[in-house]
Design a protein around this motif. Structure first.
Motif, mmCIF file in Angstrom:
data_model
loop_
_atom_site.group_PDB
_atom_site.id
_atom_site.type_symbol
_atom_site.label_atom_id
_atom_site.label_comp_id
_atom_site.label_asym_id
_atom_site.label_seq_id
_atom_site.Cartn_x
_atom_site.Cartn_y
_atom_site.Cartn_z
ATOM 1 N N ALA A 316 1.043 -1.560 -0.230
ATOM 2 C CA ALA A 316 0.087 0.034 0.126
ATOM 3 C C ALA A 316 1.405 0.801 0.123
ATOM 4 O O ALA A 316 1.643 1.321 0.636
ATOM 5 N N LEU A 317 0.952 1.603 -0.742
ATOM 6 C CA LEU A 317 0.929 3.022 -1.008
ATOM 7 C C LEU A 317 0.547 4.860 -0.921
ATOM 8 O O LEU A 317 0.641 5.479 -0.958
ATOM 9 N N GLY A 318 -0.228 4.104 -0.142
ATOM 10 C CA GLY A 318 -0.909 5.785 -0.142
ATOM 11 C C GLY A 318 -2.497 5.239 0.415
ATOM 12 O O GLY A 318 -2.596 3.853 0.609
ATOM 13 N N PRO A 319 -3.562 5.644 1.049
ATOM 14 C CA PRO A 319 -4.968 5.831 1.204
ATOM 15 C C PRO A 319 -5.878 4.474 0.512
ATOM 16 O O PRO A 319 -6.093 3.710 0.479
ATOM 17 N N GLN A 320 -5.385 5.096 -0.610
ATOM 18 C CA GLN A 320 -5.868 4.469 -1.970
ATOM 19 C C GLN A 320 -5.589 3.621 -2.356
ATOM 20 O O GLN A 320 -5.185 2.668 -3.680
#
Ligand SMILES: Cc1ncc(COP(=O)(O)O)c(C=O)c1O
Length: 359
Positions: A316-320
């Motif tokens: 995961a590299l960000g919230p989405q």
């Protein structure tokens, strides 16, 4: 509850393990004291890289971070400034090392896909004035990592380098995945990197080695980089055991990167068929596959955790935002299974925590 073992690891291309042939090369390596310049295998690797990049000098480093930071230390003095794209690894993922190790500050500039062009940089130069740090170095990344695994069009790379030199700046290329760029654009390393003053390339990513990077450039700069390596505690003794793996990788693992790229493109096309996933497969140029998750389903972190319960590891590299990466330890069958796992998680049919929303 204990996590099940990871069966399919798409977290990064850094997760590859040396296979039997590479291990044999490691076991049979001739070694010596590299800090005295006496390790024949390291010397051979450095000579190979000089030839590959058509640069006069090369120095072996423990990691990509170390090679980048040795370059920054060599090009700059304390108080200097480097310029890099917003998403670049050197300023986002190297623990503030330019400031810690070299006293260098930075300014980031928005590009596209992690890449910069001359128009992005035109506002950057400042007049000579006692108030300003001295801009000394431009750091480019090829392929880009957080920028999306993109490949610089060779002409754009040349154009930016030439323009930077006109400003009196030096150019360092963070080529952690340079060979992915080389096979994707079809231009050999020497030609692709002709205008770059230094280039760092990793052996520990798509090339499949347990560790190691190379930094190439002109002789005075690489002599300084060698000193930086010593200062940073990265000068080694019988480093031939890892240099042997790097030589094996250069001789055997470059062309096969094409397969990783094809696998990544097919994986992206399969992901595009999944509910709640947003991806344009045309954006996938190399082995890194970035995709976005509809917030109505949940967060990237939730999907990562759910997939992990089924033996699939992605990042995961960000919230989405998520990233998956193809490499020599995953094949097409693994990727088909990975898509099936993600589909079951996204549709709530995975026997997990029971997320059933389909909106
Ligand atoms: C673009 C880029 N540069 C540098 C590095 C640093 O390499 P290392 O992890 O070997 O320090 C990475 C690592 O993923 C990277 O993606």
């Amino acid at each position: 509850m204990a996590q099940p073992p990871i069966r399919i690891n798409l977290f990064s291309d850094t997760v590859t393990k040396p296979g039997p042939e590479m291990r044999r090369a490691i076991a049979e390596a001739e070694v010596g004291d590299d800090m005295s310049g006496e390790d024949p295998t390291v010397n051979r690797l450095e000579a190979m890289c000089c030839a590959l990049f058509d640069k006069p000098a090369a120095v072996f480093a423990c990691s990509g971070t170390q090679a980048n930071q040795m370059a920054i230390w060599s090009h700059c003095v304390a108080g200097d400034e480097l310029i890099a794209e917003n998403t670049s690894h050197v300023v986002n993922y190297e623990a503030g090392a330019p400031a810690v190790l070299s006293g260098v500050c930075w300014r980031t500039v928005a590009g596209r896909g992690g890449m910069l062009d001359v128009d992005d940089l035109k506002h950057v130069p400042r007049p000579v004035d006692q108030h300003f740090p001295r801009t000394r170095l431009l750091v480019l990344e090829n392929t880009t990592n957080l920028g999306g695994g993109r490949v610089y069009p060779p002409e754009q790379l040349r154009r930016v380098c030439r323009w930077a030199h006109q400003q009196g700046w030096r150019v360092h290329l963070d080529g952690a995945r340079l060979m992915n760029a080389v096979v994707a654009c079809g231009v050999p390393p020497a030609e692709l990197c002709r205008e770059c003053d230094t280039v760092a390339m990793c052996f520990s990513k798509g090339l499949g080695c347990p560790m190691g990077s190379i930094l190439v450039g002109d002789e005075p700069t690489i002599a300084r980089a060698r000193r930086a390596r010593k200062i940073f505690g990265g000068a080694l003794r019988q480093a031939g055991i890892v240099a042997a793996a790097a030589i094996y990788a250069l001789e055997n693992n470059v062309e096969r990167l094409r397969l990783d790229h094809e696998n990544a493109r097919q994986f992206a096309r399969d992901l595009a068929e999944l509910p709640h996933v947003h991806i344009d497969p045309a954006d996938v140029e190399t082995n890194l596959v970035f995709f976005d998750l509809d917030p109505q389903w949940g967060t990237a972190g939730e999907l990562v955790a759910r997939a992990r319960e089924h033996g699939l590891k992605i990042g995961a590299l960000g919230p989405q935002r998520l990233r998956a990466c193809t490499h020599l330890d995953v094949d097409r069958a693994d990727l088909i299974e990975a898509v099936a796992i993600l589909r079951r998680c996204l549709e709530g049919n995975d026997g997990g925590a029971g997320r059933t929303r389909t909106s």
